[in-house]
Design a protein around this motif. Structure first.
Motif, PDB file in Angstrom:
ATOM      1  N   THR A  29     -35.723  44.667  13.867  1.00  0.00           N
ATOM      2  CA  THR A  29     -34.517  44.209  14.562  1.00  0.00           C
ATOM      3  C   THR A  29     -33.860  45.412  15.203  1.00  0.00           C
ATOM      4  OG1 THR A  29     -32.526  42.859  14.321  1.00  0.00           O
ATOM      5  CG2 THR A  29     -32.936  44.454  12.573  1.00  0.00           C
ATOM      6  N   TRP A  33     -29.569  43.508  19.473  1.00  0.00           N
ATOM      7  CA  TRP A  33     -29.880  42.080  19.244  1.00  0.00           C
ATOM      8  C   TRP A  33     -28.842  41.475  18.294  1.00  0.00           C
ATOM      9  CZ3 TRP A  33     -30.533  38.150  15.895  1.00  0.00           C
ATOM     10  CH2 TRP A  33     -31.151  36.996  16.366  1.00  0.00           C
ATOM     11  N   ARG A  37     -26.198  38.629  19.559  1.00  0.00           N
ATOM     12  CA  ARG A  37     -26.412  37.258  19.069  1.00  0.00           C
ATOM     13  C   ARG A  37     -25.377  36.818  18.049  1.00  0.00           C
ATOM     14  NH1 ARG A  37     -30.513  38.450  21.874  1.00  0.00           N
ATOM     15  NH2 ARG A  37     -32.059  36.854  22.377  1.00  0.00           N
ATOM     16  N   CYS A 113     -20.585  27.382   2.789  1.00  0.00           N
ATOM     17  CA  CYS A 113     -19.608  28.134   3.598  1.00  0.00           C
ATOM     18  C   CYS A 113     -18.312  27.372   3.823  1.00  0.00           C
ATOM     19  CB  CYS A 113     -20.231  28.542   4.928  1.00  0.00           C
ATOM     20  SG  CYS A 113     -21.710  29.550   4.740  1.00  0.00           S
ATOM     21  N   ARG A 152     -35.973  38.644   9.194  1.00  0.00           N
ATOM     22  CA  ARG A 152     -34.958  39.141  10.147  1.00  0.00           C
ATOM     23  C   ARG A 152     -34.080  38.027  10.718  1.00  0.00           C
ATOM     24  NH1 ARG A 152     -38.040  40.564  15.853  1.00  0.00           N
ATOM     25  NH2 ARG A 152     -38.878  38.477  16.221  1.00  0.00           N
ATOM     26  N   MET A 212     -33.061  28.496   7.466  1.00  0.00           N
ATOM     27  CA  MET A 212     -32.076  28.007   8.438  1.00  0.00           C
ATOM     28  C   MET A 212     -32.735  27.722   9.782  1.00  0.00           C
ATOM     29  SD  MET A 212     -28.819  30.277   9.554  1.00  0.00           S
ATOM     30  CE  MET A 212     -29.749  31.466  10.490  1.00  0.00           C
ATOM     31  N   GLY A 214     -31.552  28.061  13.012  1.00  0.00           N
ATOM     32  CA  GLY A 214     -30.374  28.716  13.584  1.00  0.00           C
ATOM     33  C   GLY A 214     -29.737  27.968  14.749  1.00  0.00           C
ATOM     34  N   ALA A 251     -19.001  33.072  10.781  1.00  0.00           N
ATOM     35  CA  ALA A 251     -20.467  33.085  10.719  1.00  0.00           C
ATOM     36  C   ALA A 251     -21.042  33.900  11.856  1.00  0.00           C
ATOM     37  CB  ALA A 251     -21.013  31.665  10.773  1.00  0.00           C
ATOM     38  N   ASN A 252     -20.433  33.789  13.035  1.00  0.00           N
ATOM     39  CA  ASN A 252     -21.052  34.332  14.241  1.00  0.00           C
ATOM     40  C   ASN A 252     -19.969  34.348  15.323  1.00  0.00           C
ATOM     41  OD1 ASN A 252     -22.329  34.305  16.826  1.00  0.00           O
ATOM     42  ND2 ASN A 252     -24.242  33.692  15.835  1.00  0.00           N
ATOM     43  N   ARG A 254     -20.198  34.189  18.421  1.00  0.00           N
ATOM     44  CA  ARG A 254     -20.435  33.212  19.496  1.00  0.00           C
ATOM     45  C   ARG A 254     -19.996  31.823  19.044  1.00  0.00           C
ATOM     46  NH1 ARG A 254     -26.263  33.819  19.643  1.00  0.00           N
ATOM     47  NH2 ARG A 254     -26.336  32.237  21.250  1.00  0.00           N
ATOM     48  N   PHE A 309     -17.410  25.624   7.735  1.00  0.00           N
ATOM     49  CA  PHE A 309     -18.601  24.819   8.014  1.00  0.00           C
ATOM     50  C   PHE A 309     -19.759  25.425   7.229  1.00  0.00           C
ATOM     51  CE2 PHE A 309     -22.590  24.035  10.124  1.00  0.00           C
ATOM     52  CZ  PHE A 309     -22.522  22.679  10.376  1.00  0.00           C
TER      53      PHE A 309
HETATM   54  C1  LIG Z   1     -29.582  32.832  14.321  1.00  0.00           C
HETATM   55  C2  LIG Z   1     -28.950  33.028  15.700  1.00  0.00           C
HETATM   56  C3  LIG Z   1     -28.100  34.297  15.669  1.00  0.00           C
HETATM   57  C4  LIG Z   1     -30.061  33.194  16.713  1.00  0.00           C
HETATM   58  O1  LIG Z   1     -29.476  33.375  17.981  1.00  0.00           O
HETATM   59  P1  LIG Z   1     -30.161  32.717  19.223  1.00  0.00           P
HETATM   60  O2  LIG Z   1     -29.362  33.045  20.409  1.00  0.00           O
HETATM   61  O3  LIG Z   1     -30.395  31.264  18.900  1.00  0.00           O
HETATM   62  O4  LIG Z   1     -31.504  33.468  19.269  1.00  0.00           O
HETATM   63  P2  LIG Z   1     -32.546  33.337  20.402  1.00  0.00           P
HETATM   64  O5  LIG Z   1     -33.116  31.966  20.382  1.00  0.00           O
HETATM   65  O6  LIG Z   1     -31.971  33.804  21.687  1.00  0.00           O
HETATM   66  O7  LIG Z   1     -33.608  34.369  19.960  1.00  0.00           O
HETATM   67  C5  LIG Z   1     -34.548  34.029  19.031  1.00  0.00           C
HETATM   68  C6  LIG Z   1     -35.626  35.113  19.140  1.00  0.00           C
HETATM   69  O8  LIG Z   1     -35.089  36.283  18.532  1.00  0.00           O
HETATM   70  C7  LIG Z   1     -35.944  36.660  17.472  1.00  0.00           C
HETATM   71  N1  LIG Z   1     -35.121  37.174  16.403  1.00  0.00           N
HETATM   72  C8  LIG Z   1     -34.597  36.464  15.367  1.00  0.00           C
HETATM   73  N2  LIG Z   1     -33.906  37.289  14.580  1.00  0.00           N
HETATM   74  C9  LIG Z   1     -33.977  38.515  15.116  1.00  0.00           C
HETATM   75  C10 LIG Z   1     -33.460  39.761  14.757  1.00  0.00           C
HETATM   76  N3  LIG Z   1     -32.697  39.938  13.650  1.00  0.00           N
HETATM   77  N4  LIG Z   1     -33.713  40.821  15.545  1.00  0.00           N
HETATM   78  C11 LIG Z   1     -34.466  40.693  16.643  1.00  0.00           C
HETATM   79  N5  LIG Z   1     -35.007  39.529  17.049  1.00  0.00           N
HETATM   80  C12 LIG Z   1     -34.752  38.448  16.285  1.00  0.00           C
HETATM   81  C13 LIG Z   1     -36.660  35.385  17.078  1.00  0.00           C
HETATM   82  O9  LIG Z   1     -37.866  35.688  16.425  1.00  0.00           O
HETATM   83  C14 LIG Z   1     -36.871  34.723  18.396  1.00  0.00           C
HETATM   84  O10 LIG Z   1     -37.965  35.330  19.035  1.00  0.00           O
HETATM   85  P3  LIG Z   1     -39.017  34.450  19.869  1.00  0.00           P
HETATM   86  O11 LIG Z   1     -38.219  33.808  20.971  1.00  0.00           O
HETATM   87  O12 LIG Z   1     -40.010  35.451  20.329  1.00  0.00           O
HETATM   88  O13 LIG Z   1     -39.544  33.444  18.896  1.00  0.00           O
HETATM   89  C15 LIG Z   1     -28.071  31.815  16.095  1.00  0.00           C
HETATM   90  O14 LIG Z   1     -28.883  30.699  16.307  1.00  0.00           O
HETATM   91  C16 LIG Z   1     -27.052  31.504  15.053  1.00  0.00           C
HETATM   92  O15 LIG Z   1     -26.144  32.275  14.794  1.00  0.00           O
HETATM   93  N6  LIG Z   1     -27.122  30.317  14.422  1.00  0.00           N
HETATM   94  C17 LIG Z   1     -26.179  29.923  13.425  1.00  0.00           C
HETATM   95  C18 LIG Z   1     -26.468  30.657  12.158  1.00  0.00           C
HETATM   96  C19 LIG Z   1     -25.348  30.566  11.177  1.00  0.00           C
HETATM   97  O16 LIG Z   1     -24.261  30.932  11.494  1.00  0.00           O
HETATM   98  N7  LIG Z   1     -25.625  30.044   9.982  1.00  0.00           N
HETATM   99  C20 LIG Z   1     -24.687  29.907   8.959  1.00  0.00           C
HETATM  100  C21 LIG Z   1     -23.709  28.832   9.279  1.00  0.00           C
HETATM  101  S1  LIG Z   1     -22.623  28.570   7.955  1.00  0.00           S
END
Ligand SMILES: CC(C)(COP(=O)(O)OP(=O)(O)OC[C@H]1O[C@@H](n2cnc3c(N)ncnc32)[C@H](O)[C@@H]1OP(=O)(O)O)[C@@H](O)C(=O)NCCC(=O)NCCS
Length: 322
Positions: A29, A33, A37, A113, A152, A212, A214, A251-252, A254, A309
């Motif tokens: 990672t 990133w 994200r 959460c 990751r 998860m 995501g 959580a995030n 975004r 949430f």
């Molecule tokens: C998990 C989360 C951050 C991912 O963000 P996203 O914008 O959907 O990610 P993207 O789809 O743009 O990117 C996914 C890519 O990044 C990669 N990736 C995932 N984690 C990574 C990391 N830590 N570092 C680098 N790359 C990573 C994935 O493997 C994927 O690669 P691929 O497209 O080659 O398969 C986002 O979906 C999220 O925050 N979801 C909610 C999670 C949460 O808050 N949970 C608890 C709620 S209580």
């Protein structure tokens, strides 16, 4: 009519800071990133010999001090946690013993959460019905223990911590209203798929980890946490202008920004700690609340909408006059 009022807040974060640069050394990672994200720069991780009750105890002592009460004044203890020290007794009972109290009910609630909102709701009802007059409500987690540190997609998002509030019976709000929801059909989207009754060997071997979807979780979190703002305001016949602060589950960034936008709450009214805490699950809202009370942003008499949430899915809110 009896209301419950927050008369003291406290929080505790473990000493160990894990930065995004530290995570670059253990999984594939990078800081760019993670920040782009999730908004997270660093998180706190409990020491190997530090457990959820240790974090809860520190946060509780600060809340009790801020409330200007003695532990013996408490007649209810509720701990929201998904990472209890033991299968049983509850972390709340362990905390009760640490605080030197005997007799009043102490129990845990588990809504991941959203747990702190569920715990606040229950405590508020105890106080409104006259069953309790002074309650300690804690959100405490060592979420790092149910994270796969080779994955990751999850390990960059979570952290450990605890937050606590003391609620006391009052003639005026206090808590105007609480709102809770669950929908178990989404159970597989965010979960630890093993437990005490199911594949306990994995729990025993320390490989019970959070999984998860995501993207799905992201969409749901935004919808649920923005819709519940309307539900909460409508129930109190209030408008957005009546809200001084919004504290969403951290959580995030975004998700937080999207909730603010969809709920039409301007960013300057939204409390954010996720960049330094990561997602501390049930601890995230009381941690953010305590931080904003102690740094003087949240002032007595202001209206604060707190919301959570989590896995289940579970979600909830409370509208609180400080
Ligand atoms: C998990 C989360 C951050 C991912 O963000 P996203 O914008 O959907 O990610 P993207 O789809 O743009 O990117 C996914 C890519 O990044 C990669 N990736 C995932 N984690 C990574 C990391 N830590 N570092 C680098 N790359 C990573 C994935 O493997 C994927 O690669 P691929 O497209 O080659 O398969 C986002 O979906 C999220 O925050 N979801 C909610 C999670 C949460 O808050 N949970 C608890 C709620 S209580």
């Amino acid at each position: 009519m009896i209301y419950s009022r927050i008369i003291g807040t406290g929080s505790y974060l473990p000493e160990k800071i894990v930065t995004n640069a530290d995570l670059e050394k253990i999984v594939d990672t990078n800081d760019e990133w993670i920040q782009s994200r999730s908004g997270i720069k660093e998180r706190r991780i409990a020491a190997d010999d530090q457990f959820t009750c240790d974090l809860a105890e520190q946060a509780s002592l600060k809340a009790i001090e801020a409330a200007g009460i003695k532990s013996s004044d408490l007649d209810l203890i509720i701990v929201a946690t998904t990472t209890p020290d033991q299968v049983f007794p509850s972390t709340a009972c362990l905390l009760q013993q640490r605080l030197g109290i005997a007799g009043p009910p102490a129990f845990d609630v588990q809504a991941v959460c959203a747990g702190f909102l569920f715990a606040i709701d229950v405590a508020d009802k105890f106080i409104k019905t006259g069953s309790a007059r002074c309650a300690l409500v804690v959100g405490a987690e060592t979420f790092s223990r149910i994270i796969d540190w080779t994955d990751r997609t999850t390990c960059v998002l979570f952290g450990d911590g605890a937050g606590a509030v003391v609620l006391r019976a009052a003639d005026e709000p206090g808590i105007y209203s609480t709102h809770l929801h669950s929908d178990g059909k989404y159970k597989d989207l965010l979960c630890v798929p093993v437990g005490v009754s199911r594949n306990f060997k994995q729990v025993n071997s320390g490989s019970a980890f959070t999984t998860m979807e995501g993207g799905e979780v992201f969409r749901w979190a935004v919808t649920a946490m923005s819709d519940i703002v309307d539900e909460t305001l409508d129930a109190n016949r209030m408008s957005r202008d009546d809200i001084d602060w919004l504290i969403p589950h951290q959580a995030n960034i975004r998700i937080i920004n999207a909730v603010g936008k969809r709920a039409k709450i301007p960013p300057e009214k939204v409390i954010v700690t996720v960049e330094r805490h990561g997602n501390t699950s049930a601890a995230s809202v009381p941690l953010a609340l305590d931080e904003a009370v102690r740094d003087g942003r949240i002032k007595p008499g202001q209206n604060v909408l707190i919301e959570g949430f989590g896995g289940g899915f579970t979600w909830g809110s409370a509208l609180v006059k400080m």
